[in-house]
Every structure is written in structure tokens, then in C-alpha cells.
Enzyme design. Sequence first.
Site, PDB file in Angstrom:
ATOM      1  N   HIS A 187      32.777  37.109  52.694  1.00  0.00           N
ATOM      2  CA  HIS A 187      33.315  35.767  52.457  1.00  0.00           C
ATOM      3  C   HIS A 187      34.821  35.829  52.635  1.00  0.00           C
ATOM      4  O   HIS A 187      35.426  36.896  52.611  1.00  0.00           O
ATOM      5  CB  HIS A 187      32.954  35.236  51.057  1.00  0.00           C
ATOM      6  CG  HIS A 187      33.510  36.069  49.936  1.00  0.00           C
ATOM      7  ND1 HIS A 187      34.819  36.000  49.533  1.00  0.00           N
ATOM      8  CD2 HIS A 187      32.939  37.008  49.157  1.00  0.00           C
ATOM      9  CE1 HIS A 187      35.023  36.859  48.541  1.00  0.00           C
ATOM     10  NE2 HIS A 187      33.888  37.485  48.302  1.00  0.00           N
ATOM     11  N   HIS A 202      36.534  50.220  49.178  1.00  0.00           N
ATOM     12  CA  HIS A 202      36.604  48.806  48.831  1.00  0.00           C
ATOM     13  C   HIS A 202      37.651  48.518  47.746  1.00  0.00           C
ATOM     14  O   HIS A 202      38.490  47.635  47.897  1.00  0.00           O
ATOM     15  CB  HIS A 202      35.207  48.350  48.371  1.00  0.00           C
ATOM     16  CG  HIS A 202      35.135  46.934  47.942  1.00  0.00           C
ATOM     17  ND1 HIS A 202      34.962  45.908  48.836  1.00  0.00           N
ATOM     18  CD2 HIS A 202      35.204  46.373  46.714  1.00  0.00           C
ATOM     19  CE1 HIS A 202      34.940  44.762  48.178  1.00  0.00           C
ATOM     20  NE2 HIS A 202      35.064  45.015  46.888  1.00  0.00           N
ATOM     21  N   HIS A 256      41.385  46.435  47.536  1.00  0.00           N
ATOM     22  CA  HIS A 256      41.839  45.461  46.536  1.00  0.00           C
ATOM     23  C   HIS A 256      43.196  45.880  45.962  1.00  0.00           C
ATOM     24  O   HIS A 256      44.109  45.062  45.845  1.00  0.00           O
ATOM     25  CB  HIS A 256      40.839  45.355  45.375  1.00  0.00           C
ATOM     26  CG  HIS A 256      39.681  44.475  45.640  1.00  0.00           C
ATOM     27  ND1 HIS A 256      39.779  43.160  46.013  1.00  0.00           N
ATOM     28  CD2 HIS A 256      38.345  44.727  45.555  1.00  0.00           C
ATOM     29  CE1 HIS A 256      38.580  42.633  46.154  1.00  0.00           C
ATOM     30  NE2 HIS A 256      37.683  43.573  45.885  1.00  0.00           N
TER      31      HIS A 256
END
Length: 170
Positions: free
Chosen positions: A13, A129, A133
Site C-alpha cells: 500500500h 522491513h 522504517h
Amino acid sequence: MSGAILGLSAYYHDSAAALLVNGEIIAAAQEERFTREKHTSVFPANAAKYVLEEGGIDISDLDAVAFYDKPYLKFERLLETYHGFAPQGLKVFVCDSGMDKRKLFMRKMLKEELEKIGPAKVQLLFPEHHLSHAASAFFPSPFQEAAILTLDGVGEWAYRQLLGLEKEIK
């Protein structure tokens, strides 16, 4: 150009692209700003073109392209999750739209999409991942050093290690 990295987020997304040169953010954009499709998950071709143009950099000038997670590791986590909920999990995996299975072909998919932007033999990087961030918080900050905590519901196996659940996997 030395130290030029194109960062990409896609296929989940809020697809986006960011250009870093020597550790400094030059430009960043979400794909939805160009397509007007909220929370789009498509490859951020428009955003990538924009940030490269904004930085005055051709795709062939890049040192690397970084994608926001490790697809094989994430695929492994997804398999373990589906397996953990067998037999219903297997049904979900088999009937899935292909989103999870695409992880196996991410390198090829990214190379094909990047070729549409321009011909280049660029190194693909797949950081963890949660490190992605952390980088998205650290690089725009004014700090030289920082302690960053990331918490979310997806990623690779980091959350299991934090909670001491890695023993349950084996």
C-alpha cells in the site's frame, strides 16, 4: 553520481519512491500523487521518474535501488503463518490473489519495471522491513545518531525475535 540510491515501496500500500544522495534526501513522492488512486500498491513509476528528475539524475547514475523488505524472508514468514493456521491457512494461500507468491519473483519484477524507466544495470538491495522504517525516520531527522523503535504488524521475523517466539517456529 556517487552515493545515489533510489528507495522504493510497492506492492502493498502507499507506493512511493525516494532519492538519497550521499545520505541526504533529495526528493520523495507517493505514487498516488500522480495517479490519484488512494493508497495505491502499484510500482511507483511516476514517483520514481519524478524524484530522479528532481535530483537531476538518470537511472544509469544510480549506485543502487533499495526495496523496503527482504522478499524471500517475508515469503517464509507468510508460509509459516499459513501453515500455523492449517488447514484453513492452506486454503487462503492457494486462493490468494498472488500477492504473497509474488515475493518469489520480486527481483525480476523490479528489474522489469526499472527497465521501463530507463536502461541501467543497477544493484538491487533488500534491507530488512523494520530497518527501512527506521531509515525513513532517521534520514529526514536533524540528528547524527538516534535510537529508533519500530512497531508494526508486518515484516519479516523481527517481531518473533523480540517476543522470544523464534523457539516456537522450530
